[in-house]
Design a protein around this motif. Sequence first.
Motif, mmCIF file in Angstrom:
data_model
loop_
_atom_site.group_PDB
_atom_site.id
_atom_site.type_symbol
_atom_site.label_atom_id
_atom_site.label_comp_id
_atom_site.label_asym_id
_atom_site.label_seq_id
_atom_site.Cartn_x
_atom_site.Cartn_y
_atom_site.Cartn_z
ATOM 1 N N THR A 116 0.828 -1.204 0.000
ATOM 2 C CA THR A 116 0.000 0.000 0.000
ATOM 3 C C THR A 116 0.861 1.251 0.000
ATOM 4 O O THR A 116 0.582 2.212 -0.716
ATOM 5 C CB THR A 116 -0.941 0.010 1.219
ATOM 6 O OG1 THR A 116 -1.730 -1.178 1.203
ATOM 7 C CG2 THR A 116 -1.854 1.210 1.209
ATOM 8 N N ASP A 117 1.937 1.239 0.802
ATOM 9 C CA ASP A 117 2.846 2.384 0.837
ATOM 10 C C ASP A 117 3.517 2.584 -0.520
ATOM 11 O O ASP A 117 3.683 3.717 -0.982
ATOM 12 C CB ASP A 117 3.910 2.192 1.914
ATOM 13 C CG ASP A 117 3.342 2.283 3.324
ATOM 14 O OD1 ASP A 117 2.255 2.872 3.495
ATOM 15 O OD2 ASP A 117 3.993 1.743 4.245
ATOM 16 N N ASP A 118 3.923 1.493 -1.164
ATOM 17 C CA ASP A 118 4.526 1.576 -2.499
ATOM 18 C C ASP A 118 3.551 2.185 -3.499
ATOM 19 O O ASP A 118 3.925 3.029 -4.315
ATOM 20 C CB ASP A 118 4.965 0.195 -2.989
ATOM 21 C CG ASP A 118 6.210 -0.307 -2.291
ATOM 22 O OD1 ASP A 118 6.936 0.509 -1.682
ATOM 23 O OD2 ASP A 118 6.466 -1.522 -2.373
ATOM 24 N N ALA A 119 2.295 1.771 -3.439
ATOM 25 C CA ALA A 119 1.286 2.286 -4.358
ATOM 26 C C ALA A 119 1.040 3.768 -4.105
ATOM 27 O O ALA A 119 0.904 4.551 -5.051
ATOM 28 C CB ALA A 119 -0.013 1.500 -4.223
ATOM 29 N N GLN A 120 1.001 4.169 -2.835
ATOM 30 C CA GLN A 120 0.787 5.581 -2.510
ATOM 31 C C GLN A 120 1.977 6.429 -2.949
ATOM 32 O O GLN A 120 1.802 7.536 -3.468
ATOM 33 C CB GLN A 120 0.524 5.743 -1.017
ATOM 34 C CG GLN A 120 -0.829 5.215 -0.591
ATOM 35 C CD GLN A 120 -1.033 5.263 0.908
ATOM 36 O OE1 GLN A 120 -0.070 5.403 1.676
ATOM 37 N NE2 GLN A 120 -2.283 5.135 1.331
ATOM 38 N N THR A 121 3.173 5.905 -2.756
ATOM 39 C CA THR A 121 4.369 6.620 -3.205
ATOM 40 C C THR A 121 4.366 6.765 -4.723
ATOM 41 O O THR A 121 4.643 7.846 -5.251
ATOM 42 C CB THR A 121 5.639 5.877 -2.749
ATOM 43 O OG1 THR A 121 5.642 5.797 -1.333
ATOM 44 C CG2 THR A 121 6.894 6.576 -3.234
ATOM 45 N N GLN A 122 4.031 5.697 -5.418
ATOM 46 C CA GLN A 122 3.971 5.743 -6.885
ATOM 47 C C GLN A 122 2.910 6.734 -7.343
ATOM 48 O O GLN A 122 3.114 7.478 -8.302
ATOM 49 C CB GLN A 122 3.679 4.349 -7.453
ATOM 50 C CG GLN A 122 3.743 4.284 -8.960
ATOM 51 C CD GLN A 122 5.125 4.627 -9.498
ATOM 52 O OE1 GLN A 122 6.138 4.237 -8.951
ATOM 53 N NE2 GLN A 122 5.166 5.372 -10.579
ATOM 54 N N ASP A 123 1.769 6.770 -6.634
ATOM 55 C CA ASP A 123 0.709 7.704 -6.983
ATOM 56 C C ASP A 123 1.181 9.145 -6.803
ATOM 57 O O ASP A 123 0.928 9.996 -7.656
ATOM 58 C CB ASP A 123 -0.538 7.433 -6.133
ATOM 59 C CG ASP A 123 -1.704 8.290 -6.547
ATOM 60 O OD1 ASP A 123 -2.028 8.321 -7.772
ATOM 61 O OD2 ASP A 123 -2.313 8.948 -5.677
ATOM 62 N N ARG A 124 1.879 9.429 -5.711
ATOM 63 C CA ARG A 124 2.391 10.784 -5.487
ATOM 64 C C ARG A 124 3.406 11.164 -6.562
ATOM 65 O O ARG A 124 3.387 12.292 -7.068
ATOM 66 C CB ARG A 124 3.020 10.891 -4.101
ATOM 67 C CG ARG A 124 2.007 11.050 -2.989
ATOM 68 C CD ARG A 124 2.675 11.474 -1.687
ATOM 69 N NE ARG A 124 3.583 10.462 -1.159
ATOM 70 C CZ ARG A 124 3.205 9.424 -0.402
ATOM 71 N NH1 ARG A 124 1.944 9.266 -0.093
ATOM 72 N NH2 ARG A 124 4.105 8.562 0.032
ATOM 73 N N LEU A 125 4.265 10.235 -6.943
ATOM 74 C CA LEU A 125 5.247 10.512 -7.999
ATOM 75 C C LEU A 125 4.558 10.776 -9.336
ATOM 76 O O LEU A 125 4.947 11.678 -10.086
ATOM 77 C CB LEU A 125 6.235 9.347 -8.121
ATOM 78 C CG LEU A 125 7.205 9.156 -6.965
ATOM 79 C CD1 LEU A 125 7.976 7.853 -7.125
ATOM 80 C CD2 LEU A 125 8.146 10.338 -6.855
ATOM 81 N N THR A 126 3.529 9.993 -9.622
ATOM 82 C CA THR A 126 2.785 10.177 -10.865
ATOM 83 C C THR A 126 2.088 11.530 -10.883
ATOM 84 O O THR A 126 2.139 12.262 -11.886
ATOM 85 C CB THR A 126 1.748 9.050 -11.049
ATOM 86 O OG1 THR A 126 2.430 7.795 -11.081
ATOM 87 C CG2 THR A 126 0.948 9.229 -12.326
ATOM 88 N N GLN A 127 1.445 11.894 -9.775
ATOM 89 C CA GLN A 127 0.769 13.189 -9.686
ATOM 90 C C GLN A 127 1.766 14.336 -9.821
ATOM 91 O O GLN A 127 1.472 15.342 -10.480
ATOM 92 C CB GLN A 127 -0.003 13.304 -8.360
ATOM 93 C CG GLN A 127 -1.178 12.360 -8.242
ATOM 94 C CD GLN A 127 -2.220 12.579 -9.323
ATOM 95 O OE1 GLN A 127 -2.490 13.699 -9.738
ATOM 96 N NE2 GLN A 127 -2.792 11.490 -9.807
ATOM 97 N N ALA A 128 2.931 14.193 -9.226
ATOM 98 C CA ALA A 128 3.962 15.231 -9.338
ATOM 99 C C ALA A 128 4.443 15.372 -10.776
ATOM 100 O O ALA A 128 4.648 16.482 -11.269
ATOM 101 C CB ALA A 128 5.132 14.908 -8.412
ATOM 102 N N GLN A 129 4.605 14.244 -11.461
ATOM 103 C CA GLN A 129 5.037 14.290 -12.858
ATOM 104 C C GLN A 129 3.962 14.938 -13.727
ATOM 105 O O GLN A 129 4.275 15.750 -14.601
ATOM 106 C CB GLN A 129 5.359 12.892 -13.360
ATOM 107 C CG GLN A 129 5.922 12.884 -14.761
ATOM 108 C CD GLN A 129 6.301 11.488 -15.226
ATOM 109 O OE1 GLN A 129 5.826 10.494 -14.690
ATOM 110 N NE2 GLN A 129 7.154 11.425 -16.230
#
Length: 89
Positions: A4-17
């Motif tokens: 879940t933490d990995d998915a949330q981190t990936q989501d934040r990175l995607t939103q930032a990009q």
Amino acid sequence: MSLTDDAQTQDRLTQAQLAAIENEIKSSQPLTSQLLPISALLNQYSNISGNVNERQQSAGFIQSAQFLSTKYTSLRRVRGDGNCYYRAF
């Protein structure tokens, strides 16, 4: 780190990009262009050299641009960012 933490981190990175891309587009492309002569449409579609299908589509656009030139003298291009349909009105 959990899945879940990995998915949330990936989501934040995607939103930032996505935000970075949007900001780059906003800084380099205006919402609308200056007034352009309607002949700009004719010039754009007259110079198509591609396969038969592309030339046929181009012929349709040229015919439409010629019709528009009987009604209007100029146009404004709008930034194609997902809101262009609404901005065009």
